[in-house]
Write a protein that holds these residues in place. Structure first.
Motif, mmCIF file in Angstrom:
data_model
loop_
_atom_site.group_PDB
_atom_site.id
_atom_site.type_symbol
_atom_site.label_atom_id
_atom_site.label_comp_id
_atom_site.label_asym_id
_atom_site.label_seq_id
_atom_site.Cartn_x
_atom_site.Cartn_y
_atom_site.Cartn_z
ATOM 1 N N ASP A 156 0.824 -1.208 0.000
ATOM 2 C CA ASP A 156 0.000 0.000 0.000
ATOM 3 C C ASP A 156 0.860 1.261 0.000
ATOM 4 O O ASP A 156 0.473 2.299 -0.559
ATOM 5 N N ALA A 157 2.042 1.189 0.638
ATOM 6 C CA ALA A 157 2.908 2.361 0.733
ATOM 7 C C ALA A 157 3.376 2.830 -0.640
ATOM 8 O O ALA A 157 3.604 4.027 -0.853
ATOM 9 N N ALA A 158 3.525 1.896 -1.566
ATOM 10 C CA ALA A 158 4.043 2.245 -2.892
ATOM 11 C C ALA A 158 3.181 3.303 -3.572
ATOM 12 O O ALA A 158 3.687 4.124 -4.347
ATOM 13 N N TRP B 213 22.962 -7.793 -3.700
ATOM 14 C CA TRP B 213 21.622 -8.381 -3.705
ATOM 15 C C TRP B 213 20.524 -7.325 -3.822
ATOM 16 O O TRP B 213 19.371 -7.627 -4.114
ATOM 17 N N ILE B 214 20.891 -6.043 -3.593
ATOM 18 C CA ILE B 214 19.917 -4.960 -3.802
ATOM 19 C C ILE B 214 19.971 -4.620 -5.283
ATOM 20 O O ILE B 214 20.509 -3.600 -5.700
ATOM 21 N N GLY B 215 19.454 -5.490 -6.104
ATOM 22 C CA GLY B 215 19.637 -5.389 -7.549
ATOM 23 C C GLY B 215 18.767 -4.333 -8.189
ATOM 24 O O GLY B 215 17.718 -3.947 -7.655
ATOM 25 N N GLU B 216 19.196 -3.893 -9.366
ATOM 26 C CA GLU B 216 18.484 -2.853 -10.105
ATOM 27 C C GLU B 216 17.070 -3.288 -10.458
ATOM 28 O O GLU B 216 16.130 -2.500 -10.401
ATOM 29 N N ASP B 217 16.900 -4.535 -10.808
ATOM 30 C CA ASP B 217 15.595 -4.990 -11.286
ATOM 31 C C ASP B 217 14.829 -5.791 -10.234
ATOM 32 O O ASP B 217 13.718 -6.270 -10.516
ATOM 33 N N ASN B 218 15.411 -5.952 -9.057
ATOM 34 C CA ASN B 218 14.730 -6.741 -8.028
ATOM 35 C C ASN B 218 13.613 -5.927 -7.388
ATOM 36 O O ASN B 218 13.840 -4.795 -6.955
ATOM 37 N N PRO B 219 12.421 -6.477 -7.296
ATOM 38 C CA PRO B 219 11.342 -5.757 -6.612
ATOM 39 C C PRO B 219 11.610 -5.729 -5.115
ATOM 40 O O PRO B 219 12.355 -6.564 -4.591
ATOM 41 N N PRO B 220 11.027 -4.771 -4.396
ATOM 42 C CA PRO B 220 11.259 -4.709 -2.952
ATOM 43 C C PRO B 220 10.706 -5.943 -2.254
ATOM 44 O O PRO B 220 9.594 -6.383 -2.558
ATOM 45 N N PRO B 221 11.466 -6.532 -1.333
ATOM 46 C CA PRO B 221 10.942 -7.657 -0.564
ATOM 47 C C PRO B 221 9.800 -7.192 0.346
ATOM 48 O O PRO B 221 9.649 -5.997 0.622
ATOM 49 N N ASP B 222 9.013 -8.145 0.831
ATOM 50 C CA ASP B 222 7.927 -7.808 1.749
ATOM 51 C C ASP B 222 8.441 -7.158 3.028
ATOM 52 O O ASP B 222 7.707 -6.436 3.701
ATOM 53 N N SER B 223 9.708 -7.398 3.363
ATOM 54 C CA SER B 223 10.270 -6.912 4.621
ATOM 55 C C SER B 223 10.953 -5.550 4.491
ATOM 56 O O SER B 223 11.624 -5.104 5.417
ATOM 57 N N VAL B 224 10.791 -4.865 3.344
ATOM 58 C CA VAL B 224 11.425 -3.561 3.137
ATOM 59 C C VAL B 224 10.410 -2.596 2.523
ATOM 60 O O VAL B 224 9.764 -2.926 1.524
ATOM 61 N N ASP B 225 10.297 -1.408 3.106
ATOM 62 C CA ASP B 225 9.463 -0.362 2.539
ATOM 63 C C ASP B 225 9.948 -0.033 1.127
ATOM 64 O O ASP B 225 11.150 0.093 0.890
ATOM 65 N N PRO B 226 9.034 0.118 0.137
ATOM 66 C CA PRO B 226 9.457 0.362 -1.252
ATOM 67 C C PRO B 226 10.299 1.628 -1.436
ATOM 68 O O PRO B 226 11.186 1.665 -2.300
ATOM 69 N N SER B 227 10.026 2.660 -0.651
ATOM 70 C CA SER B 227 10.821 3.881 -0.753
ATOM 71 C C SER B 227 12.241 3.655 -0.265
ATOM 72 O O SER B 227 13.213 4.100 -0.898
ATOM 73 N N LEU B 228 12.396 2.975 0.854
ATOM 74 C CA LEU B 228 13.731 2.669 1.370
ATOM 75 C C LEU B 228 14.474 1.750 0.407
ATOM 76 O O LEU B 228 15.691 1.898 0.209
ATOM 77 N N TRP B 229 13.783 0.801 -0.207
ATOM 78 C CA TRP B 229 14.408 -0.088 -1.192
ATOM 79 C C TRP B 229 14.938 0.722 -2.377
ATOM 80 O O TRP B 229 16.075 0.522 -2.824
ATOM 81 N N ARG B 230 14.145 1.683 -2.851
ATOM 82 C CA ARG B 230 14.573 2.542 -3.958
ATOM 83 C C ARG B 230 15.819 3.336 -3.577
ATOM 84 O O ARG B 230 16.781 3.403 -4.350
ATOM 85 N N GLN B 231 15.812 3.954 -2.395
ATOM 86 C CA GLN B 231 16.965 4.742 -1.959
ATOM 87 C C GLN B 231 18.199 3.872 -1.820
ATOM 88 O O GLN B 231 19.312 4.293 -2.177
#
Length: 632
Positions: free
Chosen positions: A18-20, A62-80
């Motif tokens: 939902d945060a996305a 492992w924080i790959g360019e094309d990897n979607p955010p895991p369930d355990s990481v906020d999508p904004s933090l994953w992007r940063q």
């Protein structure tokens, strides 16, 4: 036994999905900017003495360019974090280069006609040395002719001995330029006087106790974190900037400074280089919302000053500037985008300041205000204003602290029982089983904040209650997975780990030997004074004269009524006089029992009643760097 982190619950996974919708994920400009100007990739691991790995850039692959955010990481933090892991040597403009991605902070190098000017030095000697090697291999082998510290924080001066030879500074060959009247006091005092507490809190906030994976540490939002303790060095500034408009010509390049005290650091400055139309606002403008009060524990900052000095910078140089480079993250190019970036940051800090005080004047407490203040959409959707370092919630509360003090205005918080006593009373009243049952109900319903809050009482009243500890750990873990702010994530996940595994040893200390030895003498006495056990020292009467032969200073210190004081000069009737170089006297003040060894070696001369040192030794405290946080 070390427990494995648990997966995200279905509730947490849904919260992060939902945060996305709140984020401008279609905006890819930062990815373009973070890659722009790449000259060379990082050469590999940052290595310390004996081959120890200080930082491994591969640890973030492992924080790959094309990897979607895991369930355990906020999508904004994953992007940063995907942006933060990009590293190498970059061209910022003709004559300006940055090394990014091998340390929490950047190394910026300006090429002058006959030398290099280094702006900020990273946190560790090893990373800074690797950065300089990249510059020398790909840009220039000219000598370093000046070092500039933008402000008083350790990640901007700690690597200085990887950049310059201290002998060249001592001889006057290489100046170290820094802001303010009291740079040493704030740079060293902040990291040493309260250093034990600050380091412990830092390891929580920056995730230094967590594994690097999707259920642990990602990045700290402004840079990658070293995987092991770097060597932290310090050299005092030799040229202090205390007025806006001050200029220096270094290696044929003109630098102009804007003095910006009491902002992100007590002493800070912005730098304009007209030749390159290049500007840095140090850490007053970043690709993140900054802290008004750090969670690691530093002096509360003035949000209004952030806005004031950013506006003054725009007024002075906003019409000309073509690139803004920072000591963290990546540059912003083009006058239109640069001014929009600085205006957005300016307005964000002013909005936080003004709205916090508006609600304070309406009777809101800090927590009540933090729960309702949201940034306007134009500011809140700007990626540079997202909470990767500070968060809106704790920044609002910090404005209250800065302007109104520690009391929230509610009489119930003025003189409460301490945490353990409050917890015992609460559990005795409610019943341990009832608290545990309510904690379980709250967790199962996805109300992790309430679960952690109510279980806190049971853990503090009954610290050996395994069921309470494990359930509270589960709640903190899910709160960490849902956090956009990496420091909130680090704190919650570190709390979960500590509840399950116990208190871990610290990975390193910020009060390094180099930092302690660099302390001005007055700060050295402050450092000794905070070790005095007041109740044990109440009847002690000591007077000691100290002659620092290497720096030509004489001091007298005395302890009476449980307080250690010091002033310049000699006293008329000291019980003891110690003569020697500052490093040796420092050793004796911090550990008086070393006096026999040092005097026998001829390092110190000691005259008078040596029992004074025995009395001093008996009232000095030791600080455990692994004190508990989530248990009594």
């Amino acid at each position: 036994m070390c427990y494995e982190p648990k997966p995200a619950t279905a509730r947490t996974a849904q919260v992060n999905r939902d945060a996305a919708a709140r984020y401008d994920l279609a905006n890819r400009q930062d990815f373009t900017d973070a890659r722009k100007g790449l000259i060379a990739e990082l050469p590999g691991n940052v290595v310390g003495d004996g081959g120890s790995v200080i930082f491994d850039p591969g640890a973030l692959e492992w924080i790959g360019e094309d990897n979607p955010p895991p369930d355990s990481v906020d999508p904004s933090l994953w992007r940063q974090s995907r942006l933060i892991r990009l590293g190498g040597l970059y061209r910022v403009a003709d004559g300006i280069y940055q090394v990014r991605g091998n340390d929490i902070a950047n190394l910026t190098v300006v090429e002058g006609e006959d030398g290099l000017i280094v702006i900020d030095c990273m946190a560790g000697v090893e990373s800074a040395a690797q950065g300089m090697a990249l510059v020398r291999a790909h840009i220039s082998d000219k000598p370093v002719v000046a070092v500039i510290y933008t402000h008083t924080h350790i990640d901007h001066y700690g690597g200085v001995k990887g950049v310059v030879d201290p002998a060249d500074v001592a001889s006057g060959k290489v100046p170290i330029i820094a802001p303010g009247h009291q740079f040493d006091k704030y740079a060293i005092g902040e990291n040493v006087i309260a250093g034990n507490a600050m380091a412990r809190r830092s390891f929580y906030a920056f995730g230094g106790l967590l594994d690097l994976n999707e259920r642990g540490h990602i990045t700290c939002g402004i840079g990658p974190l070293s995987t092991a303790g770097p060597t932290v060095s310090y050299i005092s500034p030799t040229d202090l900037i205390t007025e806006t408009g001050t200029k220096r010509d270094i290696a044929g390049v003109e630098f102009e400074f804007l003095y910006a005290p009491d902002t992100e650091a007590p002493e800070e400055m912005h730098i304009w280089i007209p030749r390159f139309k290049a500007l840095t606002c140090a850490e007053n403008a970043n690709h993140t919302l900054h802290n008004i009060q750090t969670l690691r524990g530093a002096r509360t900052r003035d949000a209004r000053n952030f806005a004031r000095y950013l506006d003054e910078t725009l007024e002075r140089w906003g019409d000309e500037a073509e690139v803004h480079y920072g000591p963290h993250t990546w540059p912003v190019w083009g006058n239109e985008r640069l001014t929009a970036f600085l205006e957005s940051q300016r307005d964000t800090y002013k909005y936080i300041h003004d709205q916090a005080l508006r609600l304070a004047n309406k009777g809101y407490t800090p927590l009540e205000a933090a729960e309702v203040i949201e940034l306007p959409a134009e500011l809140g959707r700007d990626w540079a204003n997202r909470g990767y370092h500070g968060t809106l919630h704790h920044d609002v509360r910090a404005v209250f602290t800065k302007e109104l003090g520690m009391w929230d205005g509610d009489p119930v918080s003025l003189h409460p029982h301490p945490p353990v006593e409050s917890a015992r009373r609460f559990v005795e009243f409610a019943g341990a089983q009832a608290v545990l049952t309510e904690g379980r109900r709250a967790f199962d319903s996805g109300d992790y904040r309430w679960a952690a809050q109510i279980l806190h009482a049971l853990v503090f009243a009954e610290p050996d209650n395994t069921a309470a500890r494990e359930l509270q750990a589960d709640a903190y873990e899910q709160m960490g997975y849902q956090a956009e702010g990496p420091q909130w994530r680090g704190i919650f996940l570190s709390a979960a780990k500590e509840l399950r595994d116990g208190v871990p040893p610290p990975p390193y200390t910020t009060a390094s030997e180099d930092t302690i030895l660099a302390m001005p003498v007055e700060i050295l006495f402050d450092f000794v004074a905070v070790h005095v056990i007041g109740e044990k020292a109440a009847e002690v009467d000591i007077g000691i004269d100290l002659d620092f032969t290497d720096i030509g200073e004489q001091w007298t210190m005395w302890m009476r009524r449980g307080v250690l004081n010091a002033r310049r000069g000699k006293s008329s009737t000291p019980r003891l006089t110690i003569t020697g170089a500052k490093p040796a006297i420092t050793s004796v003040l911090l550990k008086p029992s070393t006096v026999e060894q040092l005097s026998a070696a001829g390092t110190l001369q000691v005259d008078g009643d040596r029992a004074a040192l025995t009395e001093l030794d008996a009232v000095l405290d030791d600080f455990d760097p692994a004190f508990p946080i989530v248990t009594p």
